[in-house]
Design an enzyme around this catalytic site. Sequence first.
Site, PDB file in Angstrom:
ATOM      1  N   GLY A 162       0.819  -1.210   0.000  1.00 26.61           N
ATOM      2  CA  GLY A 162       0.000   0.000   0.000  1.00 26.61           C
ATOM      3  C   GLY A 162       0.851   1.257   0.000  1.00 26.61           C
ATOM      4  O   GLY A 162       0.447   2.308  -0.523  1.00 26.61           O
TER       5      GLY A 162
ATOM      6  N   GLY B  24       0.373  11.339 -38.745  1.00 26.91           N
ATOM      7  CA  GLY B  24      -0.404  11.260 -37.502  1.00 26.91           C
ATOM      8  C   GLY B  24       0.287  12.018 -36.387  1.00 26.91           C
ATOM      9  O   GLY B  24      -0.364  12.600 -35.514  1.00 26.91           O
ATOM     10  N   ALA B  25       1.600  12.023 -36.412  1.00 25.38           N
ATOM     11  CA  ALA B  25       2.340  12.691 -35.347  1.00 25.38           C
ATOM     12  C   ALA B  25       2.164  14.207 -35.436  1.00 25.38           C
ATOM     13  O   ALA B  25       2.252  14.906 -34.434  1.00 25.38           O
ATOM     14  CB  ALA B  25       3.806  12.317 -35.409  1.00 25.38           C
TER      15      ALA B  25
HETATM   16  C1  HXC Z   1       4.524  -4.025  11.290  1.00 25.82           C
HETATM   17  C2  HXC Z   1       6.638  -3.672  10.509  1.00 25.82           C
HETATM   18  C3  HXC Z   1       6.165  -3.714   9.191  1.00 25.82           C
HETATM   19  C4  HXC Z   1       4.778  -3.925   8.979  1.00 25.82           C
HETATM   20  C5  HXC Z   1       8.269  -3.370   9.150  1.00 25.82           C
HETATM   21  N1  HXC Z   1       7.951  -3.469  10.437  1.00 25.82           N
HETATM   22  N2  HXC Z   1       7.208  -3.519   8.366  1.00 25.82           N
HETATM   23  N3  HXC Z   1       5.810  -3.823  11.545  1.00 25.82           N
HETATM   24  N4  HXC Z   1       4.005  -4.072  10.049  1.00 25.82           N
HETATM   25  N5  HXC Z   1       4.261  -3.946   7.756  1.00 25.82           N
HETATM   26  C6  HXC Z   1       8.834  -3.365  11.585  1.00 25.82           C
HETATM   27  C7  HXC Z   1       9.812  -4.518  11.692  1.00 25.82           C
HETATM   28  O1  HXC Z   1       9.207  -5.591  12.340  1.00 25.82           O
HETATM   29  C8  HXC Z   1      10.937  -3.904  12.487  1.00 25.82           C
HETATM   30  O2  HXC Z   1      10.569  -3.897  13.849  1.00 25.82           O
HETATM   31  C9  HXC Z   1      10.941  -2.470  12.033  1.00 25.82           C
HETATM   32  O3  HXC Z   1       9.659  -2.229  11.439  1.00 25.82           O
HETATM   33  C10 HXC Z   1      11.999  -2.188  10.974  1.00 25.82           C
HETATM   34  O4  HXC Z   1      11.875  -3.168   9.959  1.00 25.82           O
HETATM   35  P1  HXC Z   1      13.140  -3.967   9.371  1.00 25.82           P
HETATM   36  O5  HXC Z   1      12.598  -5.138   8.655  1.00 25.82           O
HETATM   37  O6  HXC Z   1      14.121  -4.207  10.477  1.00 25.82           O
HETATM   38  O7  HXC Z   1      13.750  -2.896   8.391  1.00 25.82           O
HETATM   39  P2  HXC Z   1      14.421  -3.142   6.963  1.00 25.82           P
HETATM   40  O8  HXC Z   1      15.418  -4.245   7.063  1.00 25.82           O
HETATM   41  O9  HXC Z   1      14.914  -1.804   6.534  1.00 25.82           O
HETATM   42  O10 HXC Z   1      13.264  -3.623   6.001  1.00 25.82           O
HETATM   43  C11 HXC Z   1      12.165  -2.785   5.727  1.00 25.82           C
HETATM   44  C12 HXC Z   1      11.068  -3.561   4.952  1.00 25.82           C
HETATM   45  C13 HXC Z   1      10.694  -4.856   5.726  1.00 25.82           C
HETATM   46  C14 HXC Z   1      11.612  -3.889   3.546  1.00 25.82           C
HETATM   47  C15 HXC Z   1       9.898  -2.602   4.787  1.00 25.82           C
HETATM   48  O11 HXC Z   1      10.465  -4.494   7.090  1.00 25.82           O
HETATM   49  C16 HXC Z   1       9.495  -5.521   5.170  1.00 25.82           C
HETATM   50  O12 HXC Z   1       9.603  -6.257   4.184  1.00 25.82           O
HETATM   51  N6  HXC Z   1       8.344  -5.305   5.831  1.00 25.82           N
HETATM   52  C17 HXC Z   1       7.101  -5.933   5.413  1.00 25.82           C
HETATM   53  C18 HXC Z   1       6.614  -5.352   4.104  1.00 25.82           C
HETATM   54  C19 HXC Z   1       5.256  -5.852   3.721  1.00 25.82           C
HETATM   55  O13 HXC Z   1       5.125  -6.952   3.160  1.00 25.82           O
HETATM   56  N7  HXC Z   1       4.189  -5.106   4.125  1.00 25.82           N
HETATM   57  C20 HXC Z   1       2.812  -5.451   3.939  1.00 25.82           C
HETATM   58  C21 HXC Z   1       2.433  -4.911   2.567  1.00 25.82           C
HETATM   59  S1  HXC Z   1       0.795  -5.267   2.143  1.00 25.82           S
HETATM   60  P3  HXC Z   1      11.656  -4.065  15.029  1.00 25.82           P
HETATM   61  O14 HXC Z   1      10.807  -4.110  16.255  1.00 25.82           O
HETATM   62  O15 HXC Z   1      12.388  -5.321  14.723  1.00 25.82           O
HETATM   63  O16 HXC Z   1      12.540  -2.859  14.960  1.00 25.82           O
HETATM   64  C22 HXC Z   1       0.031  -3.819   2.058  1.00 25.82           C
HETATM   65  C23 HXC Z   1      -1.360  -3.944   1.550  1.00 25.82           C
HETATM   66  C24 HXC Z   1      -2.010  -2.618   1.368  1.00 25.82           C
HETATM   67  O17 HXC Z   1       0.540  -2.812   2.332  1.00 25.82           O
HETATM   68  C25 HXC Z   1      -3.315  -2.782   0.652  1.00 25.82           C
HETATM   69  C26 HXC Z   1      -4.287  -1.693   0.983  1.00 25.82           C
HETATM   70  C27 HXC Z   1      -5.692  -1.951   0.537  1.00 25.82           C
END
Ligand code: HXC
Length: 513
Positions: A170, A403-404
């Site tokens: 999102g 056309g362009a």
């Molecule tokens: C809760 C989250 C989080 C999430 C990260 N964190 N993403 N907590 N929900 N979505 C937390 C981690 O647990 C971690 O906590 C801290 O944030 C930092 O994250 P890291 O992973 O240590 O950082 P980094 O290595 O820089 O990686 C960042 C990242 C990765 C690439 C964004 O965290 C990641 O892949 N997150 C999940 C991404 C994802 O799949 N999101 C859902 C998308 S679906 P701590 O406590 O360890 O510091 C979506 C649907 C929307 O968005 C649709 C709408 C209708």
Amino acid sequence: MSGTAEGTEQLLARRAQAQEREELARAKQHERGRQTARERIDRLLDDGSFTEVDRYRREPLGAPGTPRPEGDAVVTGHGTVDGRPVAVYAQDFTVLGGSVSLTVGQKVAKVMDVAAKAGMPIVGINDSGGARIQGGLVALTGYGEIFRRNVALSGVVPQLSLMMGPCAGGAAYSPAMTDFVLMVRQSSYMFVTGPEVIRAVTGERVDAETLGGADTHATRSGVAHLATDSEDECIEDAQALLSFLPSNYRSLAPDAPPGAAPEGHRDVGRIVPTDPQRSYDMRNVIRNIVDDEDFLEIQPEWAMTMICGFARLDGVAVGIYGNQPQVRAGVIDIDASEKAARFIRTCNAYNIPLVCFADVPGYLPGVEQEWGGIIRHGAKLIFAWTEATVPKLTINTRKAYGGAYGVMGAKQLLGDVNLAWPQAELAVMGAEGAVSVLGRRELKEAADPEAKRAELLERYRRELLTPYPAAERGYVDDVIDPAETRDKLIAALHALRPKFQDVIERKHSNIPL
Ligand code: HXC
């Protein structure tokens, strides 16, 4: 202690705690080479102008152990940029990865609603792991709050998305629905599914930067409108963009004091070689015409056969698009059509007059383009130009065939002022192609076919490859000395600024997407 004094003490204690959290956040973000949400907001806005809202808002008590930090993972509020009101939100990656809970969605929604009511742009600074995983479907509802306002505000107030960290799911889609996406190299990523998921599903191995970094989106996908090397430059770009945009669709972009005419504006015609086979950089033409030679190019590294960007003429903000003869002769392909069509629609939505610089050999021929849908993508450009109701000015610098010709600012598709330089060739096709079709029989029967070809080419060039057949019919309003271009454009712009064009009432048009 009186109730008031006690209350004040509590408030100060909470503020001190918030300050401590900010300091921790600063340490974490600086370690990653990034600024905190508040630092980014402070950089964007005029000094001391930020008013924060909802700093205490947080998730309601839910499942035990579910974190509910004060203020949650986003900082929201409003302030001014260059004295003009702007709503802003900045996701805080140090709080649960900047993830979006329902509370985050509601906080962002509140400032978006204020932006809509007050008619001011909204700038979102994104740094987020997407929907909060612990929040389940409720977190997705948080995104729903933001998404539906991205759509509702589209074309109402400018929406800018600054990407300053990983933005997955999102966190990528909301920016994609806004007017401009600005990314920072080696620091921000946008993808719907990340490298891990891709490896699991398709077996492809790719790192985050290659998959969805700023360069990828600025050169390959066209998702990013601007890419910079640092957060500060990204913020400067956002400020520059805002200066060209009105606060909302009901107003005009603010006039700047009239800028200086470029030193070379009387010699601008010399940039264009008379030989249509030789290339030149259309950006030089543009820079030698606009105020202070200042041209903010949008998507400069994507679909490079087309140039789009903002500039000023006599202080009035204009959107400029044009062919780039320097890149594949300025031919129009699928991406170039989309780029210009989107730009034209953005300018039209926000009352920014359009100036088209045309020098175009045609659409790119090829199986790949046809199968890729050049018909429907190319149609976007025709549609967007024709539908736009802002003042529309066109300069034909050299050639426009077939056309362009039609899609690059033609009078027949409701151009307001069409000017051609004397060497402009406006025709159905170039000389070689025309002679091989029209002169086939004469060439076959000629005793000396080469001499005949030269004679036919010369006649075609003399009779049809000039701007005068178009001027005789009024498709070109005037054939001008290139030295007059800046003055003529400024005069036309001032004359047309109050332009009012009725549009037929309907729900909306159906541009081929
Ligand atoms: C809760 C989250 C989080 C999430 C990260 N964190 N993403 N907590 N929900 N979505 C937390 C981690 O647990 C971690 O906590 C801290 O944030 C930092 O994250 P890291 O992973 O240590 O950082 P980094 O290595 O820089 O990686 C960042 C990242 C990765 C690439 C964004 O965290 C990641 O892949 N997150 C999940 C991404 C994802 O799949 N999101 C859902 C998308 S679906 P701590 O406590 O360890 O510091 C979506 C649907 C929307 O968005 C649709 C709408 C209708």
